[in-house]
Write an enzyme that holds these catalytic residues in place. Structure first.
Site, mmCIF file in Angstrom:
data_model
loop_
_atom_site.group_PDB
_atom_site.id
_atom_site.type_symbol
_atom_site.label_atom_id
_atom_site.label_comp_id
_atom_site.label_asym_id
_atom_site.label_seq_id
_atom_site.Cartn_x
_atom_site.Cartn_y
_atom_site.Cartn_z
ATOM 1 N N ASP A 235 -0.621 -4.501 10.743
ATOM 2 C CA ASP A 235 -2.130 -4.750 10.331
ATOM 3 C C ASP A 235 -2.923 -3.613 11.421
ATOM 4 O O ASP A 235 -2.786 -3.433 12.224
ATOM 5 C CB ASP A 235 -2.463 -6.122 10.569
ATOM 6 C CG ASP A 235 -3.581 -6.404 10.062
ATOM 7 O OD1 ASP A 235 -3.924 -6.321 8.886
ATOM 8 O OD2 ASP A 235 -4.672 -7.095 10.642
ATOM 9 N N PHE B 216 -6.316 8.172 3.876
ATOM 10 C CA PHE B 216 -6.692 6.814 2.942
ATOM 11 C C PHE B 216 -7.863 6.320 3.963
ATOM 12 O O PHE B 216 -8.204 6.657 5.062
ATOM 13 C CB PHE B 216 -5.833 6.016 2.853
ATOM 14 C CG PHE B 216 -5.067 5.240 3.764
ATOM 15 C CD1 PHE B 216 -4.074 5.975 4.669
ATOM 16 C CD2 PHE B 216 -5.362 4.002 4.308
ATOM 17 C CE1 PHE B 216 -3.593 5.266 5.629
ATOM 18 C CE2 PHE B 216 -4.948 3.667 5.248
ATOM 19 C CZ PHE B 216 -3.840 3.987 5.995
ATOM 20 N N GLY B 217 -8.498 5.064 3.538
ATOM 21 C CA GLY B 217 -9.488 4.397 4.251
ATOM 22 C C GLY B 217 -10.604 5.234 5.042
ATOM 23 O O GLY B 217 -11.177 5.966 4.114
ATOM 24 N N TYR B 218 -10.629 5.220 6.393
ATOM 25 C CA TYR B 218 -11.774 5.896 7.107
ATOM 26 C C TYR B 218 -11.510 7.253 7.600
ATOM 27 O O TYR B 218 -12.188 7.734 8.177
ATOM 28 C CB TYR B 218 -12.161 4.775 8.263
ATOM 29 C CG TYR B 218 -12.520 3.514 7.979
ATOM 30 C CD1 TYR B 218 -13.983 3.406 7.537
ATOM 31 C CD2 TYR B 218 -11.908 2.354 7.727
ATOM 32 C CE1 TYR B 218 -14.632 1.999 7.029
ATOM 33 C CE2 TYR B 218 -12.377 1.212 7.384
ATOM 34 C CZ TYR B 218 -13.476 0.939 6.872
ATOM 35 O OH TYR B 218 -14.113 -0.205 6.589
ATOM 36 N N LYS C 182 -1.560 14.518 11.214
ATOM 37 C CA LYS C 182 -2.099 13.137 11.763
ATOM 38 C C LYS C 182 -1.034 12.153 12.397
ATOM 39 O O LYS C 182 -1.278 11.612 13.139
ATOM 40 C CB LYS C 182 -2.831 12.462 10.425
ATOM 41 C CG LYS C 182 -3.084 10.808 10.488
ATOM 42 C CD LYS C 182 -3.598 10.525 9.336
ATOM 43 C CE LYS C 182 -3.662 8.643 9.712
ATOM 44 N NZ LYS C 182 -4.195 7.893 8.551
ATOM 45 N N ASN D 250 0.704 -1.229 -0.031
ATOM 46 C CA ASN D 250 -0.023 -0.095 -0.011
ATOM 47 C C ASN D 250 0.946 1.303 0.131
ATOM 48 O O ASN D 250 1.410 1.671 1.001
ATOM 49 C CB ASN D 250 -0.866 -0.215 1.134
ATOM 50 C CG ASN D 250 -1.726 1.126 1.369
ATOM 51 O OD1 ASN D 250 -1.585 2.257 1.022
ATOM 52 N ND2 ASN D 250 -2.853 1.001 2.090
HETATM 53 P P1 IMP Z 1 -4.634 -3.292 6.483
HETATM 54 O O1 IMP Z 1 -3.846 -2.820 7.583
HETATM 55 O O2 IMP Z 1 -3.816 -2.987 5.288
HETATM 56 O O3 IMP Z 1 -5.150 -4.538 6.620
HETATM 57 O O4 IMP Z 1 -5.592 -2.305 6.185
HETATM 58 C C1 IMP Z 1 -6.562 -2.062 7.139
HETATM 59 C C2 IMP Z 1 -7.586 -1.183 6.742
HETATM 60 O O5 IMP Z 1 -8.206 -0.290 7.997
HETATM 61 C C3 IMP Z 1 -7.349 -0.120 5.632
HETATM 62 O O6 IMP Z 1 -7.677 -0.446 4.546
HETATM 63 C C4 IMP Z 1 -8.407 1.031 6.246
HETATM 64 O O7 IMP Z 1 -9.618 0.875 5.772
HETATM 65 C C5 IMP Z 1 -8.294 0.890 7.619
HETATM 66 N N1 IMP Z 1 -7.150 1.733 8.361
HETATM 67 C C6 IMP Z 1 -6.208 1.490 8.853
HETATM 68 N N2 IMP Z 1 -5.248 2.767 9.264
HETATM 69 C C7 IMP Z 1 -5.994 3.517 8.596
HETATM 70 C C8 IMP Z 1 -5.941 4.768 9.042
HETATM 71 O O8 IMP Z 1 -4.816 5.423 9.478
HETATM 72 N N3 IMP Z 1 -6.763 5.846 8.238
HETATM 73 C C9 IMP Z 1 -7.886 5.277 7.735
HETATM 74 N N4 IMP Z 1 -8.047 3.993 7.536
HETATM 75 C C10 IMP Z 1 -7.267 2.931 7.999
#
Ligand code: IMP
Length: 204
Positions: A69, A152-154, A175, A9
């Site tokens: 994770d 990104f993400g949420y 952040k 990522n």
């Molecule tokens: P992974 O750790 O790559 O499995 O991803 C975990 C998922 O949690 C991400 O795709 C996001 O949807 C969410 N996530 C984890 N950390 C963050 C952050 O810092 N901001 C927003 N979403 C997050």
């Protein structure tokens, strides 16, 4: 010293590198090892998933590897989306899909009950089999609609405790100072700095 970040990522790698800046390590990512396969995140806990990724990358590269994770836990949803954060709205869900589902699931839930926290679990695995886990958290609230374009993400629906802005309305360095990933990475960083010279040789 060389360490491989077990992630593809781009935004996450960028964030990890920014936070670990200043420490004398040569950070590689699995993008530097195209032969590595995708590790399925099918664990039931953050720790299981983080360990699975780091173990695989360490074993395949012969270098120390760490993986994070992470995810979002929402109190009113019994801790969901949790380990399924990336796939909350389905296997191929985009960030927008996941946010939409989250807001729908929280429809009608008042602000005082929209408590949530981001969790980050980092696993560090050495070729000699040693394994270490570092945790980080940030508490906050889920908004009723997305705001902001950073991150990104949420991020667009998460307001950290003590702030009015969502993570996506904060400049990245703002952040970084308070994020779950920062807390876990600081622990990893302290650990790496404290490694004595004989140990450090394992990392070269
Ligand atoms: P992974 O750790 O790559 O499995 O991803 C975990 C998922 O949690 C991400 O795709 C996001 O949807 C969410 N996530 C984890 N950390 C963050 C952050 O810092 N901001 C927003 N979403 C997050």
């Amino acid at each position: 010293m060389k360490i491989v970040i077990a992630s593809r990522n781009a935004k996450k790698i960028e964030e990890l590198k920014r936070i670990l800046e200043g420490i004398e390590i040569n950070l590689l990512s699995i993008n530097d090892f195209p032969e590595l396969e995708e590790v399925e995140e099918d664990g039931l806990t953050f720790e299981e998933n983080a360990l699975k990724k780091a173990r695989y990358v360490c074993q395949k590269t012969g270098l120390p590897a760490f993986s994070d994770d992470s995810g979002l836990e929402v109190e009113a949803l019994g801790g969901k989306p949790g380990v399924r954060s990336a796939r909350y709205a389905g296997e191929r869900a985009t960030d927008e899909d996941n946010i939409k589902k989250l807001l729908k699931d929280l429809e009608g839930v008042p602000l005082e009950k929209r408590n949530a926290r981001f969790v980050c679990c980092i696993a560090l695995v050495f070729p000699d089999g040693q394994e270490y886990i570092f945790w980080g958290y940030v508490k906050g609230k889920i908004t009723e609609s997305p705001r902001g374009n950073y991150g990104f993400g949420y991020d667009p629906v998460f307001i950290p405790e003590g702030f009015q802005k969502t993570f996506a309305e904060m400049e990245p360095h703002e952040k970084d100072k308070i994020s779950h990933r920062r807390e876990a990475l600081n622990k990893l960083k302290d650990f790496l700095i404290k490694l004595g010279p004989p140990y450090k040789q394992n990392l070269l």
